[in-house]
Design an enzyme around this catalytic site. Sequence first.
Site, PDB file in Angstrom:
ATOM      1  CE  LYS A 173      -1.959   2.532   3.246  1.00 57.14           C
ATOM      2  NZ  LYS A 173      -1.922   3.854   2.568  1.00 57.14           N
ATOM      3  N   GLY A 226       7.192   5.384   7.861  1.00 59.57           N
ATOM      4  CA  GLY A 226       6.226   6.452   8.085  1.00 59.57           C
ATOM      5  C   GLY A 226       6.493   7.114   9.413  1.00 59.57           C
ATOM      6  CB  THR A 230       1.887   5.546  11.767  1.00 63.30           C
ATOM      7  OG1 THR A 230       1.395   6.877  11.609  1.00 63.30           O
ATOM      8  CG2 THR A 230       1.003   4.589  10.989  1.00 63.30           C
ATOM      9  CD  GLU A 248      13.278   4.996   7.671  1.00 66.70           C
ATOM     10  OE1 GLU A 248      13.410   5.827   8.600  1.00 66.70           O
ATOM     11  OE2 GLU A 248      12.995   5.318   6.515  1.00 66.70           O
ATOM     12  CB  CYS A 282      13.182   9.999   7.520  1.00 69.43           C
ATOM     13  SG  CYS A 282      13.849   8.803   6.362  1.00 69.43           S
ATOM     14  CD  GLU A 383      10.134  13.181  11.357  1.00 66.87           C
ATOM     15  OE1 GLU A 383      11.026  12.761  10.623  1.00 66.87           O
ATOM     16  OE2 GLU A 383       9.128  12.515  11.654  1.00 66.87           O
TER      17      GLU A 383
HETATM   18  O1  TXE Z   1       2.466   9.499   8.058  1.00 62.93           O
HETATM   19  P1  TXE Z   1       1.831   8.081   8.312  1.00 62.93           P
HETATM   20  P2  TXE Z   1       1.755  10.912   8.103  1.00 62.93           P
HETATM   21  C1  TXE Z   1       6.592  11.658   9.770  1.00 62.93           C
HETATM   22  C2  TXE Z   1       6.573  13.159   9.557  1.00 62.93           C
HETATM   23  C3  TXE Z   1       5.137  13.441   9.328  1.00 62.93           C
HETATM   24  C4  TXE Z   1       4.511  12.470  10.292  1.00 62.93           C
HETATM   25  C5  TXE Z   1       3.089  12.112   9.982  1.00 62.93           C
HETATM   26  O2  TXE Z   1       7.006  13.794  10.726  1.00 62.93           O
HETATM   27  O3  TXE Z   1       4.794  14.758   9.623  1.00 62.93           O
HETATM   28  O4  TXE Z   1       5.307  11.312  10.182  1.00 62.93           O
HETATM   29  O5  TXE Z   1       2.959  11.794   8.622  1.00 62.93           O
HETATM   30  C6  TXE Z   1      -0.011   4.448   6.490  1.00 62.93           C
HETATM   31  N1  TXE Z   1      -2.083   1.098   9.784  1.00 62.93           N
HETATM   32  N2  TXE Z   1       6.923  10.915   8.554  1.00 62.93           N
HETATM   33  O6  TXE Z   1       0.692  10.934   9.137  1.00 62.93           O
HETATM   34  O7  TXE Z   1       0.420   8.189   8.717  1.00 62.93           O
HETATM   35  C7  TXE Z   1      -0.358   5.621   5.616  1.00 62.93           C
HETATM   36  O8  TXE Z   1      -1.523   5.380   4.870  1.00 62.93           O
HETATM   37  C8  TXE Z   1      -1.333   0.883   8.704  1.00 62.93           C
HETATM   38  C9  TXE Z   1       8.257  10.395   8.484  1.00 62.93           C
HETATM   39  O9  TXE Z   1       1.395  11.275   6.737  1.00 62.93           O
HETATM   40  O10 TXE Z   1       2.766   7.371   9.203  1.00 62.93           O
HETATM   41  C10 TXE Z   1       0.897   5.721   4.767  1.00 62.93           C
HETATM   42  O11 TXE Z   1       0.855   4.752   3.726  1.00 62.93           O
HETATM   43  N3  TXE Z   1      -0.868   1.867   7.926  1.00 62.93           N
HETATM   44  C11 TXE Z   1       8.391   9.401   7.440  1.00 62.93           C
HETATM   45  C12 TXE Z   1       1.993   5.360   5.767  1.00 62.93           C
HETATM   46  O12 TXE Z   1       1.333   4.672   6.821  1.00 62.93           O
HETATM   47  C13 TXE Z   1      -1.119   3.136   8.284  1.00 62.93           C
HETATM   48  C14 TXE Z   1       7.676   9.604   6.183  1.00 62.93           C
HETATM   49  C15 TXE Z   1       2.737   6.550   6.341  1.00 62.93           C
HETATM   50  O13 TXE Z   1       1.840   7.480   6.834  1.00 62.93           O
HETATM   51  C16 TXE Z   1      -1.879   3.425   9.426  1.00 62.93           C
HETATM   52  C17 TXE Z   1       6.338  10.118   6.390  1.00 62.93           C
HETATM   53  C18 TXE Z   1      -2.386   2.344  10.198  1.00 62.93           C
HETATM   54  N4  TXE Z   1      -3.133   2.525  11.296  1.00 62.93           N
HETATM   55  C19 TXE Z   1       6.038  10.785   7.543  1.00 62.93           C
HETATM   56  N5  TXE Z   1      -1.978   4.771   9.534  1.00 62.93           N
HETATM   57  C20 TXE Z   1       9.757   8.790   7.220  1.00 62.93           C
HETATM   58  N6  TXE Z   1      10.187   7.956   8.147  1.00 62.93           N
HETATM   59  O14 TXE Z   1      10.401   9.024   6.227  1.00 62.93           O
HETATM   60  C21 TXE Z   1      -1.307   5.308   8.492  1.00 62.93           C
HETATM   61  N7  TXE Z   1      -0.788   4.315   7.722  1.00 62.93           N
END
Ligand code: TXE
Length: 479
Positions: A173, A226, A230, A248, A282, A383
Amino acid sequence: MNIQNYINGKFMPPIANGWLDNYNPANGEVYGQIPNSSKEDVENAYIAAKSAFPTWSQTTLEERSRVLIKISELLEENLQQFAEAESLDNGKPVWLAKAIDIPRAASNFRFFGNAITQFASESHESIGHDAINYTLRQPIGVVGCISPWNLPLYLFTWKIAPALAAGNSVIAKPSEVTPMTAFLLSEICLEAGLPKGVLNIVHGLGTTTGQAIVEHPDIKAISFTGGTATGAHIAKVAAPMFKKLSLELGGKNPNIIFADSDYEDMLETTVRSSFANQGQICLCGSRIFVEVSIYEKFKTDFVKKVKTLRVGHPSEEKTKIGALASKSHLEKVLSYVDIAEQEGGKILCGGKRIGVLGYENGYYMEPTVIEVPSDECRVNQEEIFGPVVTIMPFNNEDEVLQMANKVKYGLSATLWTNDLKRTMRMSNQLQAGIIWVNTWMMRDLRTPFGGIKASGVGREGGFEALRFFTEAKNVCIKY
Ligand code: TXE
């Protein structure tokens, strides 16, 4: 343009007919719809993946490798189309997607297509017991890959390629914010001859589609990139089912600058490590610490350079900073400028949303440098993940080490110095999974990639990824 799920080698609408709007961050307008897949769609993907697994897991390494390298070649052939799609979906400059995101996605497939032909397991002779042990590395079965919106195809393929190379079938996904290149990839997989059901791509929200993948009792491993919150939630859901997890997560990486570094190189790279991809990586060095003897000079030179970074429409060659990925993300990033001011931070440049002529509703923000009064303030601890960096001076090695490590994250750290002993001392003591010395974001795909503390668990990259996507079985034979 509307996109569909890719299940069992076919394009399909979501069963419950739920759809989400897909936004163009460069102008804030809806430009398409994507499925918001339900549990039933994930179940369909699972059934397809399960039935594809016995054949794919027994497919020769040469054949798996051939298909993955073919996907890589097709990505390269379609570089322009993919780069434009990535830019439209994410807001990053087209030139950046063309130079970094898509070539790296192609490299991910080529790298793991080759790596699997070199992957080996160990044997241990039990001397004096007339026995030999060998390790079988077997694919896990059906695995889940969930990726974010900042480097959409780059990170999506970084998970899928090793999972497939190791012989698993995959349910993947992409982020609902940036689904387009994953959709285009499904077309390429068909053309490359990846057997149906081996890779299934389901689109939708994290809380519906992502959650259904994580909750599925028979999806035995989850590779996730992500946000930290999460990641923690996923770990909680997956733990009672004893799933294998690779997480990660976020970072708040120190960029530590000593007076003895190569100044021009350091300055140039620090602009990049602060603002590349609108600061939405990140690995960005979001906390800059500068040795006090060069602090004032650095501050002046750095701010001068940052002010020249051109914020603009992603399709323009001259644009250095495109749009942020979503409206809610832009609002989050902007809110930290207010927090900084409340905490006594000084905005040295930027700090505001800006309108780009003709695209006034796009999610653009000025690159922002904040001088912070203390390393413990929120903008220095949390962050932000946007075009915002903090700077402050330090007096000596011990002090900066302490400040660098005093955050909950531990993904990467950058060190600028020409002192070898200091490099060795600090590399040992910095709490991070990746240390760059006199460079930033130089990636060799064979190296372990990942963080410690709240930046996650597990390592991706090279054979580490192939180990993650296989189960080790010990066979002991007495002779
Ligand atoms: O990320 P999410 P968000 C950090 C960055 C950002 C914050 C929030 O600080 O502001 O995270 O970002 C999926 N079960 N990073 O809320 O939600 C979601 O659909 C399973 C750092 O946009 O973590 C997407 O595909 N999956 C980071 C993925 O998780 C779930 C990069 C990431 O989204 C889920 C991005 C659930 N319950 C944000 N909820 C990095 N490490 O590079 C969400 N998702």
